[in-house]
Every structure is written in C-alpha cells, then in structure tokens.
Enzyme design. Structure first.
Site, PDB file in Angstrom:
ATOM      1  N   CYS A 163       0.850  -1.186   0.000  1.00 23.74           N
ATOM      2  CA  CYS A 163       0.000   0.000   0.000  1.00 23.74           C
ATOM      3  C   CYS A 163       0.891   1.244   0.000  1.00 23.74           C
ATOM      4  CB  CYS A 163      -0.919   0.088   1.209  1.00 23.74           C
ATOM      5  SG  CYS A 163      -1.900  -1.380   1.491  1.00 23.74           S
ATOM      6  N   ARG A 209       2.628   0.552  -5.585  1.00 25.83           N
ATOM      7  CA  ARG A 209       2.652  -0.192  -4.326  1.00 25.83           C
ATOM      8  C   ARG A 209       1.366  -0.984  -4.089  1.00 25.83           C
ATOM      9  NH1 ARG A 209       6.756   2.102  -1.062  1.00 25.83           N
ATOM     10  NH2 ARG A 209       5.878   1.098   0.751  1.00 25.83           N
ATOM     11  N   TRP A 267      -3.019  -2.463  -1.452  1.00 28.32           N
ATOM     12  CA  TRP A 267      -2.793  -3.843  -1.843  1.00 28.32           C
ATOM     13  C   TRP A 267      -3.389  -4.668  -0.713  1.00 28.32           C
ATOM     14  CZ3 TRP A 267      -0.170  -8.242  -0.044  1.00 28.32           C
ATOM     15  CH2 TRP A 267      -0.046  -9.273  -0.987  1.00 28.32           C
ATOM     16  N   GLY A 303       0.662  -1.805   5.884  1.00 26.45           N
ATOM     17  CA  GLY A 303       1.280  -2.816   6.750  1.00 26.45           C
ATOM     18  C   GLY A 303       0.243  -3.775   7.276  1.00 26.45           C
ATOM     19  N   GLU A 362      14.246 -16.248 -14.091  1.00 32.71           N
ATOM     20  CA  GLU A 362      13.793 -14.862 -14.291  1.00 32.71           C
ATOM     21  C   GLU A 362      12.772 -14.803 -15.433  1.00 32.71           C
ATOM     22  OE1 GLU A 362      13.717 -12.058 -13.021  1.00 32.71           O
ATOM     23  OE2 GLU A 362      13.655 -10.532 -14.574  1.00 32.71           O
ATOM     24  N   LYS A 397       8.859 -13.667 -14.982  1.00 35.06           N
ATOM     25  CA  LYS A 397       8.334 -12.499 -15.691  1.00 35.06           C
ATOM     26  C   LYS A 397       7.118 -12.879 -16.524  1.00 35.06           C
ATOM     27  CE  LYS A 397      10.406 -10.057 -14.243  1.00 35.06           C
ATOM     28  NZ  LYS A 397      11.425  -9.389 -13.473  1.00 35.06           N
ATOM     29  N   GLU A 444       4.168 -13.390 -14.182  1.00 41.44           N
ATOM     30  CA  GLU A 444       3.738 -12.127 -13.591  1.00 41.44           C
ATOM     31  C   GLU A 444       2.846 -11.305 -14.507  1.00 41.44           C
ATOM     32  OE1 GLU A 444       7.463 -10.139 -12.466  1.00 41.44           O
ATOM     33  OE2 GLU A 444       6.454  -9.527 -10.634  1.00 41.44           O
ATOM     34  N   HIS A 497      14.882 -35.717 -14.954  1.00 37.84           N
ATOM     35  CA  HIS A 497      14.567 -36.245 -13.625  1.00 37.84           C
ATOM     36  C   HIS A 497      13.104 -35.987 -13.245  1.00 37.84           C
ATOM     37  CE1 HIS A 497      18.715 -37.302 -12.897  1.00 37.84           C
ATOM     38  NE2 HIS A 497      19.068 -36.108 -13.345  1.00 37.84           N
ATOM     39  N   LYS A 524       4.419  -3.596  -6.357  1.00 43.09           N
ATOM     40  CA  LYS A 524       5.859  -3.537  -6.608  1.00 43.09           C
ATOM     41  C   LYS A 524       6.664  -3.736  -5.336  1.00 43.09           C
ATOM     42  CE  LYS A 524       9.469  -1.756  -9.220  1.00 43.09           C
ATOM     43  NZ  LYS A 524       9.808  -2.989  -9.925  1.00 43.09           N
TER      44      LYS A 524
END
Ligand code: M6R
Length: 608
Positions: A2, A27, A75, A100, A480, A484, A487, A503, A603
């Site tokens: 947030c 955020r 968020w 928080g 990575e 991405k 996401e 395997h 983020k």
C-alpha cells in the site's frame, strides 16, 4: 504494501494527495481513497475499488474541499478489495490510512467491540481508527491519543491520521513500513517514499522505526517510541518530479526495458575507476580476504540475481556462498560464521522479508552489505555498506533494468573479491572488466532483435504452460524468464536447470508446451543441446536465445532462435536477461494484460 500520503498546508489537499497516489500506485492498486477536513472541521472521504482512475472519477463527481488530507492506494491483505474496505478508515473523530499489517488487530478489535464499538470493514486497519478515537473519547488531545494508540500496535505499519475539528494537523507513525516527511513552502507532507513526495517537496526526512510525528503547516515535530522529541536528518530529494513519466512508451515496463543499457552503464560508472578501467568499489568495512562465507538473501528477481552472484563469487573469488529466498532464510536460523558477510539484494530496499533477514543477520554478527536501487531506503539506512545501483526509478511492477543493474554490481563485487583474495590474475581481471564495460553497447544491440522476439512471443502466447531451461550461470535467467512471464501474461511457466529435465519435468513435454532455452554457446552448451534434443524428441517446440555459433548448432533442433550479440560467458547472464524479459513483455501485449500493474501484485512488498 500500500502507499500512503498526507498533506497539511494552504492549497487544496485532495489534488495533491491524488498526484501522490498516482506515484504510489505501484505499491498496490486494489482500491484507493482520500479524506480531507472541510472548513467546518468535518472529515469527508471519497473511496473507490480498483485503480486510481475509479477514484478520479468519483472525485470529479464529488470533489473534496480542505487543505488537510490523507490518501491511500491499497494492496489488500485483510478483507476483499472492495470500496467498503478501502482506506481512509474513519471512526468518530479520526480518519486514518495504513500500510502494513496490525498483527494484534483481533485482540484489539475484541477489546474495542466489548466497549460497544461497531466495525464496518473486514480490515485490520480499522482497528487503528477506533483505538485512536477511543483515546480521544477519554479526553486525550490528538497527539496524546495517537501516541497511546501507536504504543498498543504490534506488527508493521506506516500510518497517517487527520482529526475532526483540527485543521492543519496531521500525525504520522512508522514501524516496519517506510514513511517520509516532505518539506514544502508553508506546507508539510507525508509519503510512503520519495517518489510520492518529489513533485511537492524539495527536502525530506525518513522517519526511523518507532518514530511518529506531528505535522502542522510548515513544521514537523518528530518523536521516538518513548515519546521523546528527536531530530532526524533532512535530505535533498533525489528523485525529480519529471523522472517518472512514460516518455512516449506504451508502458513503464517498455520504457524501463529500453533503459537497460543506461542502467547498466550508469551503475558500472559508479564502481569503475575511469583512468585504470578497473573495478573500484567503496572500501569494505571488513577484509574481503578474511571473509569465510557470504550469505545472499533476496526475493523474486533480486533472488535470481543473487543466484547468478553465487556462481561468480564461488568460481572467481573462491568464496563459499549460502543463498536462499528471504522468506525462508528468515526462519531457517542457519549457523553464521565469525566474520561472515550478509549480502542483501533489493530494488526497493523496503521488501519486508529481506529487511527481516538483514536485521536477524545483523544480530547474528554478520557484516551487512546491500545492493540497492533506492539507497536511502530502510535497508540502506541499516546496512554497513550500500553498493548502490544507478538504475533510476523503476515503476513497472515487473522488475527489469534493476535486475541487470543488480547483476552488474554483483559481477563487480566478484571481481573485487577475487582480486583481494588473490584468486584471479590481472589479465583475467582486465578481460572480465572489459567485457562488463562493453555491456551497455551490447545491451543496446538487443533491441534490434525485437522482431525475432515478437515472433517467439506469438508461439508462447498460444501456450498454457511453458518450460524455461538454462544451465550453469544461465539457469537463474531461466527462472527470471519464467517469473516475468507468469507475472505479466498469467501464463503458467516453470524454470529448470536443463540437466534436471530428465529427472521429472520431461513428462510435461508435448507439442503444446514450448521450451524456452537460455543457451549461449559457452562451456555447457553441448550439455544443454543434448537436453534440448531430449525435449524435442518428445515433441517439444524449442525456442532458443543463443549466439551465432549456438544458432548453427541448434539447426534442426530449435524452431525459432533469437541470435544474441557475442559476449564473454562471464556477462552472458546479464545480456540474456534482457530478451527474456522482452519476451514476457511481448507476450503480455498479445494477451492484452495490464502490463505495468498485473493483477494481485504490488511492486514493493512491505508485508510478510
Ligand atoms: O524491491 P525488491 O527487489 O526487494 O523486490 C523483490 C521482489 O518482490 C521483486 O523482484 C518481484 O519479484 C518483481 N515483481 C519481479 O519482477
């Protein structure tokens, strides 16, 4: 996570709060809201579920008056992302915004309900408003009521509060989540970070953990957790207002992808001596030759950068490295060696899991070195040494340029350690450093491959599942790539060290599962080639990032290749990260997803 902001001054607060929220939207963007004080001293709120555009619409229809206000972009942690759960939360004489998690909210809520208080949201944050109002009801003045409430909160918070009938008063508090005070001309501001404050303040102060503050137009008084008045350093704002536009690109992610060459170049410039062209890191607060072990910790992409860093540090500097994601490392309690070094990697410097590890490893006597983009962040302030990147603000939720900047710092660190530990001769050092310094130009070349990446994206965009494979130092780049893709395109992707395929995961392969290989023609190329042939034999469609030599050898195996510029194997993971991220971007464009603000994400992850 947030983002929160607060304003006390002489200009209309709501438009200023809205501009700050725009800059904080990275955020979280589940809902947003603003509350201000009217001329009559009443609290008025406007809130909307979803992105800020929805709040903008509400504000156009029903503007908010007043020069004192608070804002929030959410968020969701506790409670669905609805308008009702959106901040600011109001209880009687106070409205609050909170970033928080209040860990003891259930106990507090029970206590307050027993006193007859009625809760109207599913959030933990509403408890704070009721608690403050409860103390106001006992006759305490706003400052005392706020302090009494803060002392009872457990967990992580950054909070801003305004009070009915108290125009020109704003109270802020932080514990475990960032909060900064901005200084304007006869006005004061609160913001979750410097980016929020940049357009309206030229100077700022970061509150320290446990600090709380009282702001009136033109003045701030800061207190510590004992209630004693304290002074904290005032700094110039480093992020300028104009630095966070899209500059004509469709998305921040597209812009930030194009900033890879500059981010790498600027970062290397800071840690290279221009005359000798040798790596010149700041002096370490320990002797690198005596360090028995480095413990690397990070989250998400920063963790993958750390995985590459481990290869470099182990192979070049011959130093044992322990590595884990922060959320695991924090609770593993691995034994820490005497004179050990903890290396934390983070773009934001605010990630709660990584910060938690920083603090526990500090307690365990480790020297704390952090690789950060936001150097004045909480991690920066709590580290013994900050190795700053110079990637510039990264707004898109998907990390791009910060990743290659992190890798650039880690490569330089490995060279520096190798030199100090006598594990690398000068000729090799010069060769590796030259390959690093050449990277910005090679990175710029990658954008000439956009059409090939788009062709590859057309295949990936059709898939439901995608496998990413790498080997050795390029395995983390496969991770990575998969992260991405997940996401921003919402396609399921898994990454494996190519040798692991047989395997287990090879059973997933058929014609519908593209296999994306990160395969520069380095020492492990033959082995990767065999693994890709195994995948092809099972009907897999092979798509490869390789170089000219690799492309020749992949003929008949790979359906599509993106031919990368030739580089030294040492820097291949940095260069190959770029097209892998570009692939995810191109797929997301084809899927029509919200590239910069993908669903469910934020983020800066400032909660555990
Ligand atoms: O700010 P940090 O580097 O500490 O963030 C760590 C992760 O949350 C971050 O890398 C995340 O995985 C990104 N969204 C990846 O694109």
């Amino acid at each position: 996570m947030c983002g929160i902001c607060g304003i006390v001054g002489h200009q209309p607060a709501s438009p200023i709060a809205f501009e700050a929220l725009r800059r904080l939207e990275y955020r979280g963007y589940d809902s947003a809201g603003i509350a201000t004080l009217t001329a009559a001293g009443n609290i008025e709120r406007r809130r909307a579920a979803g992105k800020l555009d929805n709040l903008e619409y509400v504000l156009k229809e029903h503007p908010l008056p007043g020069t004192t206000g608070i804002g929030h972009t959410r968020w969701a942690t506790h409670g669905a992302p609805t308008e009702n759960n959106a901040h600011p939360h109001e209880a009687g004489r106070v409205a609050i915004v909170h970033n928080g998690i209040i860990e003891n909210f259930a106990t507090l809520k029970k206590e307050l309900e027993a006193k007859g208080r009625v809760f109207v949201t599913e959030t933990d944050s509403e408890t704070v408003a009721h608690l403050v109002d409860e103390y106001l009801g006992q006759g305490l003045a706003p400052r005392e009521a706020a302090f009494a409430a803060i002392k009872r909160l457990e967990g992580a918070y950054a909070i801003a509060m305004i009070f009915k009938d108290h125009e020109g008063l704003l109270i802020g508090a932080r514990h475990g989540a960032p909060l900064a005070v901005g200084y304007g001309n006869g006005e004061m501001f609160l913001g979750s970070d410097s980016i929020a404050l940049a357009p309206m303040a030229r100077k700022m102060t970061y509150l320290e953990d446990g600090d709380w503050c009282e702001l009136t137009p033109g003045h701030v008084t800061i207190f510590d957790m004992t209630g004693a008045e304290v002074s904290r350093p005032v700094q110039d704002l480093t992020f300028m207002a104009g630095q966070v536009g899209k500059d004509g690109y469709r998305h921040y992610m597209e812009k930030e992808l194009h900033e890879h060459p500059v981010a790498i170049g600027q970062t290397l410039k800071r840690i290279t001596d221009p005359a000798s062209k040798r790596i010149a890191l700041p002096e370490m607060p320990f002797d690198p030759a005596q360090v028995p072990r480095i413990t690397i910790t990070a989250c998400g992409s920063a963790y993958y950068a750390g995985m590459v860093g481990r290869y470099w540090l182990e192979s070049l500097a011959r130093i044992p490295v322990e590595i884990d994601v922060a959320s695991e490392m924090r609770y593993r309690e691995p034994p820490q060696p005497d004179k050990g070094v903890a290396l934390l990697i983070s773009q934001s410097g605010e990630t709660a899991d990584t910060l938690g590890v920083l603090r526990s490893l500090k307690k365990a006597g480790q020297s704390i070195v952090s690789v950060l983009n936001v150097e004045h962040s909480t991690m920066g302030r709590e580290s013994d040494l900050v190795l700053g990147m110079d990637a510039g603000p990264e707004i898109s939720v998907a990390s791009t340029k910060a990743f290659t900047a992190q890798l650039s710092v880690l490569a330089a660190l490995a060279i520096d350690f190798a030199r100090a530990r006598g594990t690398m001769d000068q000729a090799r050092e010069e060769r590796l450093t030259a390959s690093l310094l050449d990277l910005p130009s090679r990175a710029a070349e990658v954008f000439t491959r956009t059409k090939d990446i788009q062709a590859m994206a057309a295949v990936v965009a059709q898939a439901r599942d995608v496998l990413y494979l790498g080997r050795g130092i390029c395995t983390p780049i496969a991770f990575e790539g998969a992260l991405k893709l997940k996401e921003i395109s919402y396609i399921h992707a898994e990454a494996y060290a190519a040798g692991e395929l047989k395997h287990g995961p090879i059973s997933l392969i058929d014609q519908t599962v593209p296999v994306v290989a990160i395969a520069p023609s380095t020492i492990l190329f033959d082995k990767t080639l065999s693994n890709l042939q195994e995948a092809k034999a099972r009907g897999g469609r092979i798509l490869a990032f390789t170089d000219a030599e690799g492309a020749k050898r992949l003929e008949g195996v790979a359906e599509q290749v993106v031919i990368m510029p030739d580089v030294d194997a040492f820097v291949a993971p940095i260069l190959y990260a770029i097209p892998v991220q570009m692939l995810a971007y191109e797929v997301a464009l084809l899927k029509g997803t919200d590239v910069d603000q993908p669903r469910n994400l934020a983020k800066s992850v400032t909660v555990e």
